[in-house]
Design a protein around this motif. Structure first.
Motif, PDB file in Angstrom:
ATOM      1  N   GLU A  48       3.256  20.564   6.864  1.00  0.00           N
ATOM      2  CA  GLU A  48       3.777  21.704   6.121  1.00  0.00           C
ATOM      3  C   GLU A  48       4.312  21.334   4.744  1.00  0.00           C
ATOM      4  OE1 GLU A  48       6.690  23.325   8.763  1.00  0.00           O
ATOM      5  OE2 GLU A  48       5.249  23.501  10.395  1.00  0.00           O
ATOM      6  N   ALA A  49       4.124  20.081   4.322  1.00  0.00           N
ATOM      7  CA  ALA A  49       4.623  19.640   3.020  1.00  0.00           C
ATOM      8  C   ALA A  49       3.953  20.425   1.895  1.00  0.00           C
ATOM      9  CB  ALA A  49       4.350  18.151   2.839  1.00  0.00           C
ATOM     10  N   LEU A  50       4.701  20.632   0.820  1.00  0.00           N
ATOM     11  CA  LEU A  50       4.201  21.357  -0.339  1.00  0.00           C
ATOM     12  C   LEU A  50       4.020  20.413  -1.519  1.00  0.00           C
ATOM     13  CD1 LEU A  50       6.537  24.474  -0.230  1.00  0.00           C
ATOM     14  CD2 LEU A  50       4.237  24.259   0.718  1.00  0.00           C
ATOM     15  N   CYS A  51       3.124  20.780  -2.417  1.00  0.00           N
ATOM     16  CA  CYS A  51       2.938  20.029  -3.654  1.00  0.00           C
ATOM     17  C   CYS A  51       4.224  20.107  -4.463  1.00  0.00           C
ATOM     18  CB  CYS A  51       1.773  20.615  -4.450  1.00  0.00           C
ATOM     19  SG  CYS A  51       1.544  19.862  -6.076  1.00  0.00           S
ATOM     20  N   ARG A  52       4.651  18.991  -4.999  1.00  0.00           N
ATOM     21  CA  ARG A  52       5.892  18.971  -5.780  1.00  0.00           C
ATOM     22  C   ARG A  52       5.718  19.616  -7.154  1.00  0.00           C
ATOM     23  NH1 ARG A  52       6.449  13.026  -3.848  1.00  0.00           N
ATOM     24  NH2 ARG A  52       7.423  13.377  -1.833  1.00  0.00           N
ATOM     25  N   ARG A  53       4.482  19.730  -7.624  1.00  0.00           N
ATOM     26  CA  ARG A  53       4.244  20.326  -8.938  1.00  0.00           C
ATOM     27  C   ARG A  53       4.065  21.841  -8.843  1.00  0.00           C
ATOM     28  NH1 ARG A  53      -0.602  18.146 -12.290  1.00  0.00           N
ATOM     29  NH2 ARG A  53       0.817  16.450 -12.743  1.00  0.00           N
ATOM     30  N   CYS A  54       3.106  22.306  -8.022  1.00  0.00           N
ATOM     31  CA  CYS A  54       2.777  23.740  -8.007  1.00  0.00           C
ATOM     32  C   CYS A  54       3.258  24.458  -6.746  1.00  0.00           C
ATOM     33  CB  CYS A  54       1.276  23.937  -8.178  1.00  0.00           C
ATOM     34  SG  CYS A  54       0.287  23.440  -6.751  1.00  0.00           S
ATOM     35  N   LYS A  55       3.878  23.725  -5.820  1.00  0.00           N
ATOM     36  CA  LYS A  55       4.430  24.287  -4.572  1.00  0.00           C
ATOM     37  C   LYS A  55       3.368  24.840  -3.632  1.00  0.00           C
ATOM     38  CE  LYS A  55       8.508  23.458  -6.199  1.00  0.00           C
ATOM     39  NZ  LYS A  55       8.669  22.082  -6.488  1.00  0.00           N
ATOM     40  N   SER A  56       2.126  24.440  -3.811  1.00  0.00           N
ATOM     41  CA  SER A  56       1.041  24.881  -2.941  1.00  0.00           C
ATOM     42  C   SER A  56       1.056  24.083  -1.633  1.00  0.00           C
ATOM     43  CB  SER A  56      -0.302  24.657  -3.640  1.00  0.00           C
ATOM     44  OG  SER A  56      -1.372  24.814  -2.730  1.00  0.00           O
ATOM     45  N   MET A  88       0.839  -1.173   0.000  1.00  0.00           N
ATOM     46  CA  MET A  88       0.000   0.000   0.000  1.00  0.00           C
ATOM     47  C   MET A  88       0.889   1.242   0.000  1.00  0.00           C
ATOM     48  SD  MET A  88      -3.337  -0.642   0.455  1.00  0.00           S
ATOM     49  CE  MET A  88      -4.580  -1.055   1.611  1.00  0.00           C
ATOM     50  N   LYS A  89       0.430   2.252  -0.696  1.00  0.00           N
ATOM     51  CA  LYS A  89       1.150   3.521  -0.745  1.00  0.00           C
ATOM     52  C   LYS A  89       0.297   4.597  -0.086  1.00  0.00           C
ATOM     53  CE  LYS A  89       3.744   2.676  -4.936  1.00  0.00           C
ATOM     54  NZ  LYS A  89       4.055   3.166  -6.271  1.00  0.00           N
ATOM     55  N   TYR A  90       0.959   5.505   0.593  1.00  0.00           N
ATOM     56  CA  TYR A  90       0.262   6.632   1.209  1.00  0.00           C
ATOM     57  C   TYR A  90       0.329   7.791   0.228  1.00  0.00           C
ATOM     58  CZ  TYR A  90      -1.613   9.495   4.907  1.00  0.00           C
ATOM     59  OH  TYR A  90      -2.437  10.279   5.653  1.00  0.00           O
ATOM     60  N   ILE A  91      -0.820   8.217  -0.283  1.00  0.00           N
ATOM     61  CA  ILE A  91      -0.904   9.239  -1.327  1.00  0.00           C
ATOM     62  C   ILE A  91      -1.607  10.478  -0.787  1.00  0.00           C
ATOM     63  CG2 ILE A  91      -1.757   9.766  -3.648  1.00  0.00           C
ATOM     64  CD1 ILE A  91       0.294   7.534  -3.669  1.00  0.00           C
ATOM     65  N   ARG A  92      -1.000  11.636  -1.044  1.00  0.00           N
ATOM     66  CA  ARG A  92      -1.642  12.915  -0.729  1.00  0.00           C
ATOM     67  C   ARG A  92      -1.910  13.646  -2.041  1.00  0.00           C
ATOM     68  NH1 ARG A  92       1.365  16.033   3.988  1.00  0.00           N
ATOM     69  NH2 ARG A  92      -0.582  17.193   3.943  1.00  0.00           N
ATOM     70  N   THR A  93      -3.062  14.320  -2.120  1.00  0.00           N
ATOM     71  CA  THR A  93      -3.482  15.001  -3.342  1.00  0.00           C
ATOM     72  C   THR A  93      -3.518  16.504  -3.115  1.00  0.00           C
ATOM     73  OG1 THR A  93      -4.861  13.103  -3.890  1.00  0.00           O
ATOM     74  CG2 THR A  93      -5.316  15.153  -5.070  1.00  0.00           C
ATOM     75  N   CYS A  94      -2.966  17.253  -4.072  1.00  0.00           N
ATOM     76  CA  CYS A  94      -2.999  18.712  -4.011  1.00  0.00           C
ATOM     77  C   CYS A  94      -4.410  19.175  -4.355  1.00  0.00           C
ATOM     78  CB  CYS A  94      -1.997  19.314  -4.984  1.00  0.00           C
ATOM     79  SG  CYS A  94      -2.034  21.124  -5.015  1.00  0.00           S
ATOM     80  N   GLN A  95      -4.977  20.020  -3.526  1.00  0.00           N
ATOM     81  CA  GLN A  95      -6.335  20.500  -3.741  1.00  0.00           C
ATOM     82  C   GLN A  95      -6.393  21.629  -4.760  1.00  0.00           C
ATOM     83  OE1 GLN A  95      -8.998  18.768  -2.110  1.00  0.00           O
ATOM     84  NE2 GLN A  95      -7.160  17.510  -2.027  1.00  0.00           N
ATOM     85  N   GLU A  96      -5.238  22.144  -5.175  1.00  0.00           N
ATOM     86  CA  GLU A  96      -5.224  23.215  -6.190  1.00  0.00           C
ATOM     87  C   GLU A  96      -5.023  22.664  -7.591  1.00  0.00           C
ATOM     88  OE1 GLU A  96      -3.011  26.761  -5.518  1.00  0.00           O
ATOM     89  OE2 GLU A  96      -3.527  26.811  -3.401  1.00  0.00           O
ATOM     90  N   CYS A  97      -4.007  21.804  -7.778  1.00  0.00           N
ATOM     91  CA  CYS A  97      -3.716  21.331  -9.136  1.00  0.00           C
ATOM     92  C   CYS A  97      -4.090  19.872  -9.357  1.00  0.00           C
ATOM     93  CB  CYS A  97      -2.239  21.551  -9.465  1.00  0.00           C
ATOM     94  SG  CYS A  97      -1.088  20.461  -8.596  1.00  0.00           S
ATOM     95  N   GLY A  98      -4.465  19.138  -8.300  1.00  0.00           N
ATOM     96  CA  GLY A  98      -4.892  17.754  -8.451  1.00  0.00           C
ATOM     97  C   GLY A  98      -3.761  16.739  -8.504  1.00  0.00           C
TER      98      GLY A  98
END
Length: 65
Positions: free
Chosen positions: A29-37, A1-11
């Motif tokens: 405090e982690a940030l999205c790796r794509r949009c830094k949100s 199993m993988k633990y997945i978090r989803t960015c609520q701004e870019c998906g």
């Protein structure tokens, strides 16, 4: 199993470490790796191997009946 978090701004979905094993509250405090949100959800466990996926599918089908 993988633990997945989803960015609520870019998906964007990204694999993260399980917060229950974290030694501090830094995981919040982690940030999205794509949009830094900072708008990541709390995350959830998702099946990652074919066996886990098949098991989850069977459980879902049993639930639907």
């Amino acid at each position: 199993m993988k633990y997945i978090r989803t960015c609520q701004e870019c998906g964007h979905k990204q694999e993260m470490s399980d917060p229950s094993t974290a030694k501090s509250e830094k995981w919040r405090e982690a940030l999205c790796r794509r949009c830094k949100s900072p708008a990541l959800d709390y995350g959830n466990w998702y099946p990652s191997t074919p066996g886990e996926i098949a098991e989850a599918q069977k459980a879902f089908e049993k639930y639907e009946k």
